[in-house]
Design an enzyme around this catalytic site. Structure first.
Site, mmCIF file in Angstrom:
data_model
loop_
_atom_site.group_PDB
_atom_site.id
_atom_site.type_symbol
_atom_site.label_atom_id
_atom_site.label_comp_id
_atom_site.label_asym_id
_atom_site.label_seq_id
_atom_site.Cartn_x
_atom_site.Cartn_y
_atom_site.Cartn_z
ATOM 1 N N ASN A 14 0.839 -1.208 0.000
ATOM 2 C CA ASN A 14 0.000 0.000 0.000
ATOM 3 C C ASN A 14 0.870 1.253 0.000
ATOM 4 O OD1 ASN A 14 -3.055 -0.321 0.212
ATOM 5 N ND2 ASN A 14 -2.331 -1.921 1.587
ATOM 6 N N ARG A 64 4.020 0.766 25.803
ATOM 7 C CA ARG A 64 3.457 1.351 24.573
ATOM 8 C C ARG A 64 3.740 2.840 24.496
ATOM 9 N NH1 ARG A 64 -0.363 -1.129 21.244
ATOM 10 N NH2 ARG A 64 -0.656 -2.843 22.716
ATOM 11 N N MET A 89 0.437 -2.506 12.038
ATOM 12 C CA MET A 89 -0.264 -3.504 12.838
ATOM 13 C C MET A 89 -0.184 -3.271 14.340
ATOM 14 S SD MET A 89 -1.589 -5.135 10.452
ATOM 15 C CE MET A 89 -2.259 -6.678 11.044
ATOM 16 N N LEU A 92 -2.745 2.001 18.438
ATOM 17 C CA LEU A 92 -2.203 3.270 18.931
ATOM 18 C C LEU A 92 -3.039 3.780 20.104
ATOM 19 C CD1 LEU A 92 -1.641 4.740 15.375
ATOM 20 C CD2 LEU A 92 0.184 4.088 16.988
ATOM 21 N N ASN A 106 -6.265 5.453 7.820
ATOM 22 C CA ASN A 106 -5.927 4.036 7.903
ATOM 23 C C ASN A 106 -6.709 3.280 6.848
ATOM 24 O OD1 ASN A 106 -4.806 1.587 9.027
ATOM 25 N ND2 ASN A 106 -6.827 1.203 9.918
ATOM 26 N N HIS A 108 -8.394 -0.404 6.109
ATOM 27 C CA HIS A 108 -8.818 -1.625 6.801
ATOM 28 C C HIS A 108 -9.441 -2.563 5.766
ATOM 29 C CE1 HIS A 108 -10.190 -4.096 10.165
ATOM 30 N NE2 HIS A 108 -11.354 -4.165 9.554
HETATM 31 C C1 GRF Z 1 -2.759 -6.349 4.106
HETATM 32 O O1 GRF Z 1 -3.390 -7.434 4.766
HETATM 33 C C2 GRF Z 1 -3.764 -5.265 3.836
HETATM 34 O O2 GRF Z 1 -5.062 -5.810 3.640
HETATM 35 C C3 GRF Z 1 -3.732 -4.426 5.072
HETATM 36 O O3 GRF Z 1 -2.389 -4.484 5.534
HETATM 37 C C4 GRF Z 1 -1.782 -5.731 5.089
HETATM 38 C C5 GRF Z 1 -0.412 -5.536 4.509
HETATM 39 O O4 GRF Z 1 -0.450 -4.547 3.542
HETATM 40 N N1 GRF Z 1 -4.135 -3.087 4.791
HETATM 41 P P1 GRF Z 1 0.907 -3.945 2.860
HETATM 42 O O5 GRF Z 1 1.256 -4.860 1.703
HETATM 43 O O6 GRF Z 1 2.006 -3.966 3.921
HETATM 44 O O7 GRF Z 1 0.521 -2.579 2.416
#
Ligand code: GRF
Length: 195
Positions: A14, A64, A89, A92, A106, A108
């Site tokens: 992304n 955190r 992942m 926050l 973000n 999702h």
């Molecule tokens: C993927 O599972 C996507 O659906 C979610 O983040 C995960 C990794 O995406 N948004 P990327 O290839 O690191 O952008």
């Protein structure tokens, strides 16, 4: 020219889609790609493109709050106007979110408000949904629940598994996120619906 910081945890597909679209559209510039995982493949991809990177390993901090302080210091040093979470992942804390509220997006991999949290594709299949997709939303204190800025949907196929669905939705993410960032960078927060 809006300055965009992108937060990743993995491969960064992304992130790459966003960076390529910014280069093509000239409406914004990537000023930082940061990850909570020093081994994230997206960091090497960003470096190869000459984008400044930061690896702030969340496992190197006692809690955190101290991790987020270190991360925020690196982000603020890049002076971004917009933050894009892209496969990031870590959950926050409200304190971090308040710092960037109103300018943090973000992606999702579900049609929110359905399936916040993890394993979205398996849950859509288990529910027998006819459609699946992805959502871009503003990040607020409520997990995966901020104002929706865009959605893209596709039909679920009978032979789909969580893996095949994830793969098709990921391609959709790569179309949706850049289109939403372009609008957001121009000040347009109206939801974009891609079918
Ligand atoms: C993927 O599972 C996507 O659906 C979610 O983040 C995960 C990794 O995406 N948004 P990327 O290839 O690191 O952008």
């Amino acid at each position: 020219m809006k300055r965009v910081a992108i937060l990743i945890s993995g491969g960064g597909s992304n992130m790459l889609a966003l960076v390529q679209d910014m280069a093509a559209g000239g409406y914004a510039t990537p000023v930082l790609v940061a990850s909570n995982d020093p081994a994230a493949g997206g960091l090497a991809r960003a470096q190869a493109l000459g984008i400044p990177t930061a690896a702030v390993d969340h496992r190197a901090f006692p809690d955190r709050a101290s991790f987020e302080t270190a991360l925020a210091d690196r982000i603020d040093a890049a002076r971004p106007d917009i933050l894009c979470l892209a496969g990031f992942m870590r959950i926050l804390t409200p304190g971090f979110i308040r710092r960037y509220r109103g300018r943090m997006l973000n992606i999702h991999p579900s049609l929110l408000p359905k399936y916040p949290g993890l394993n979205t594709h398996a849950r859509a299949l288990a529910a027998g949904d006819a459609e699946a997709g992805c959502t871009i939303h503003e990040v607020t204190e409520d997990l995966d629940a901020g104002p929706i800025l865009g959605q893209a949907r596709l039909p679920v196929r009978p032979e789909d598994t969580a893996e095949t669905l994830a793969s098709r939705v990921l391609k959709l993410e790569h179309r949706l996120y850049p289109a939403v960032l372009r609008r957001f960078a121009s000040g347009d927060r109206s939801p974009l619906m891609l079918d």
